[in-house]
Design a protein around this motif. Structure first.
Motif, PDB file in Angstrom:
ATOM      1  N   THR A 220      14.835 -21.550  28.246  1.00 22.30           N
ATOM      2  CA  THR A 220      13.419 -21.771  27.950  1.00 22.30           C
ATOM      3  C   THR A 220      12.550 -21.382  29.136  1.00 22.30           C
ATOM      4  O   THR A 220      13.032 -21.248  30.258  1.00 22.30           O
ATOM      5  CB  THR A 220      13.144 -23.249  27.610  1.00 22.30           C
ATOM      6  OG1 THR A 220      13.453 -24.054  28.757  1.00 22.30           O
ATOM      7  CG2 THR A 220      13.947 -23.713  26.425  1.00 22.30           C
ATOM      8  N   MET A 221      11.268 -21.215  28.851  1.00 22.67           N
ATOM      9  CA  MET A 221      10.301 -20.932  29.915  1.00 22.67           C
ATOM     10  C   MET A 221       9.045 -21.761  29.683  1.00 22.67           C
ATOM     11  O   MET A 221       8.720 -22.110  28.552  1.00 22.67           O
ATOM     12  CB  MET A 221       9.929 -19.453  29.952  1.00 22.67           C
ATOM     13  CG  MET A 221      11.049 -18.551  30.439  1.00 22.67           C
ATOM     14  SD  MET A 221      10.513 -16.845  30.651  1.00 22.67           S
ATOM     15  CE  MET A 221      10.005 -16.875  32.357  1.00 22.67           C
ATOM     16  N   THR A 222       8.343 -22.024  30.785  1.00 29.94           N
ATOM     17  CA  THR A 222       7.081 -22.752  30.738  1.00 29.94           C
ATOM     18  C   THR A 222       5.966 -21.844  31.249  1.00 29.94           C
ATOM     19  O   THR A 222       6.219 -20.734  31.732  1.00 29.94           O
ATOM     20  CB  THR A 222       7.137 -23.997  31.633  1.00 29.94           C
ATOM     21  OG1 THR A 222       7.318 -23.576  32.990  1.00 29.94           O
ATOM     22  CG2 THR A 222       8.258 -24.937  31.218  1.00 29.94           C
TER      23      THR A 222
ATOM     24  N   GLY B 170       3.901 -18.602  21.380  1.00 31.93           N
ATOM     25  CA  GLY B 170       5.329 -18.814  21.179  1.00 31.93           C
ATOM     26  C   GLY B 170       5.604 -20.058  20.340  1.00 31.93           C
ATOM     27  O   GLY B 170       6.461 -20.046  19.455  1.00 31.93           O
ATOM     28  N   LYS B 171       4.845 -21.130  20.616  1.00 34.61           N
ATOM     29  CA  LYS B 171       5.002 -22.354  19.837  1.00 34.61           C
ATOM     30  C   LYS B 171       4.627 -22.120  18.373  1.00 34.61           C
ATOM     31  O   LYS B 171       5.333 -22.568  17.468  1.00 34.61           O
ATOM     32  CB  LYS B 171       4.153 -23.476  20.440  1.00 34.61           C
ATOM     33  CG  LYS B 171       4.704 -24.016  21.750  1.00 34.61           C
ATOM     34  CD  LYS B 171       3.785 -25.016  22.401  1.00 34.61           C
ATOM     35  CE  LYS B 171       3.540 -26.227  21.552  1.00 34.61           C
ATOM     36  NZ  LYS B 171       2.760 -27.279  22.221  1.00 34.61           N
ATOM     37  N   ARG B 172       3.524 -21.395  18.141  1.00 35.40           N
ATOM     38  CA  ARG B 172       3.111 -21.102  16.765  1.00 35.40           C
ATOM     39  C   ARG B 172       4.175 -20.276  16.048  1.00 35.40           C
ATOM     40  O   ARG B 172       4.480 -20.500  14.868  1.00 35.40           O
ATOM     41  CB  ARG B 172       1.765 -20.373  16.745  1.00 35.40           C
ATOM     42  CG  ARG B 172       0.579 -21.296  16.923  1.00 35.40           C
ATOM     43  CD  ARG B 172      -0.729 -20.626  16.591  1.00 35.40           C
ATOM     44  NE  ARG B 172      -1.027 -19.451  17.398  1.00 35.40           N
ATOM     45  CZ  ARG B 172      -1.615 -19.477  18.593  1.00 35.40           C
ATOM     46  NH1 ARG B 172      -1.960 -20.635  19.130  1.00 35.40           N
ATOM     47  NH2 ARG B 172      -1.846 -18.363  19.245  1.00 35.40           N
TER      48      ARG B 172
ATOM     49  N   ALA C 226       5.442 -27.983  26.374  1.00 33.83           N
ATOM     50  CA  ALA C 226       4.921 -26.806  27.085  1.00 33.83           C
ATOM     51  C   ALA C 226       6.045 -25.840  27.435  1.00 33.83           C
ATOM     52  O   ALA C 226       6.044 -25.229  28.496  1.00 33.83           O
ATOM     53  CB  ALA C 226       4.194 -27.257  28.342  1.00 33.83           C
ATOM     54  N   ARG C 227       7.015 -25.711  26.546  1.00 35.68           N
ATOM     55  CA  ARG C 227       8.174 -24.861  26.821  1.00 35.68           C
ATOM     56  C   ARG C 227       8.620 -24.209  25.534  1.00 35.68           C
ATOM     57  O   ARG C 227       8.589 -24.824  24.488  1.00 35.68           O
ATOM     58  CB  ARG C 227       9.203 -25.747  27.492  1.00 35.68           C
ATOM     59  CG  ARG C 227      10.528 -25.864  27.091  1.00 35.68           C
ATOM     60  CD  ARG C 227      11.390 -26.865  27.874  1.00 35.68           C
ATOM     61  NE  ARG C 227      10.925 -27.361  29.119  1.00 35.68           N
ATOM     62  CZ  ARG C 227      11.160 -26.781  30.307  1.00 35.68           C
ATOM     63  NH1 ARG C 227      11.886 -25.698  30.381  1.00 35.68           N
ATOM     64  NH2 ARG C 227      10.692 -27.295  31.414  1.00 35.68           N
ATOM     65  N   VAL C 228       8.986 -22.931  25.619  1.00 31.12           N
ATOM     66  CA  VAL C 228       9.451 -22.191  24.442  1.00 31.12           C
ATOM     67  C   VAL C 228      10.706 -21.400  24.827  1.00 31.12           C
ATOM     68  O   VAL C 228      10.932 -21.110  26.000  1.00 31.12           O
ATOM     69  CB  VAL C 228       8.380 -21.216  23.884  1.00 31.12           C
ATOM     70  CG1 VAL C 228       7.187 -21.981  23.341  1.00 31.12           C
ATOM     71  CG2 VAL C 228       7.947 -20.210  24.909  1.00 31.12           C
TER      72      VAL C 228
ATOM     73  N   GLY D 283      14.567 -29.539  31.959  1.00 30.13           N
ATOM     74  CA  GLY D 283      13.131 -29.661  32.153  1.00 30.13           C
ATOM     75  C   GLY D 283      12.380 -30.378  31.049  1.00 30.13           C
ATOM     76  O   GLY D 283      11.156 -30.467  31.092  1.00 30.13           O
ATOM     77  N   TYR D 284      13.074 -30.891  30.066  1.00 31.18           N
ATOM     78  CA  TYR D 284      12.394 -31.652  29.020  1.00 31.18           C
ATOM     79  C   TYR D 284      12.040 -33.028  29.572  1.00 31.18           C
ATOM     80  O   TYR D 284      12.778 -33.606  30.362  1.00 31.18           O
ATOM     81  CB  TYR D 284      13.284 -31.796  27.777  1.00 31.18           C
ATOM     82  CG  TYR D 284      13.477 -30.495  27.052  1.00 31.18           C
ATOM     83  CD1 TYR D 284      12.553 -30.071  26.109  1.00 31.18           C
ATOM     84  CD2 TYR D 284      14.559 -29.671  27.321  1.00 31.18           C
ATOM     85  CE1 TYR D 284      12.713 -28.861  25.441  1.00 31.18           C
ATOM     86  CE2 TYR D 284      14.733 -28.469  26.666  1.00 31.18           C
ATOM     87  CZ  TYR D 284      13.800 -28.074  25.728  1.00 31.18           C
ATOM     88  OH  TYR D 284      13.958 -26.889  25.085  1.00 31.18           O
TER      89      TYR D 284
END
Length: 173
Positions: A6-8, A29-31, A47-49, A93-94
């Protein structure tokens, strides 16, 4: 070192994208993940996808952040269906709330598959494949995740304590 799946926004900024541009890409990315059926990404605090979604948006491979792992060989890396704990997700990172939600949803998926064992609240390990249905990818199992997360928390706590002591020292002067 392994690649974080994942990336933020901060990861994109580190690659040279602007703050607004990075936030926009994470939102897009979230959409896209929601459009693909992953309702988990509707969470406004998330805030991560997945990296693959950003690559789909950009049209090219992007450097993936590397995360440190212990040198010890972890059996979960060698089995066909590894299990994940909350510590694996924390290490990736969650946040605490997100981890609790993810674990709950993964357990529900296992119950739907007929594994009533996951109805027990004390169950702390869930097969990694259950997260694919929620996140759109299978998070990696991190060797020694529990010990590493504890060290990271201790380090943050010491740092915060040092800041508090400096603030108190300045007030007393």
């Amino acid at each position: 070192m392994i690649q974080n799946p994942t990336m933020t926004k901060e990861d994109l900024i580190a690659l040279g994208y602007g703050k607004g541009e990075s936030a926009s890409y994470i939102a897009k990315g979230k959409r896209l993940m929601v459009d693909k059926g992953y309702s988990y990404y509707k969470n406004p605090r998330l805030a991560r996808v997945p990296v693959y979604i950003l690559e789909e948006l950009f049209g090219y491979d992007i450097p993936t952040p590397l995360i440190k792992v212990a040198d010890v060989v972890d059996n979960r890396q060698r089995v066909k269906n590894p299990v994940l704990t909350k510590h694996d997700l924390l290490y990736l990172g969650y946040g605490n709330g997100q981890v609790e939600s993810l674990m709950h949803q993964a357990k529900q998926i296992m119950v739907e598959k007929g594994f009533d064992h996951y109805l027990t609240k004390t169950v702390s390990r869930v097969p990694a494949f259950a997260f694919d249905k929620i996140l759109g990818f299978v998070p990696p199992a991190i060797p020694d995740a529990q010990a590493t997360v504890k060290m990271m928390r201790d380090k943050r706590a010491k740092s915060a304590q040092a800041v508090r002591l400096r603030i108190l020292a300045t007030k007393n002067d």
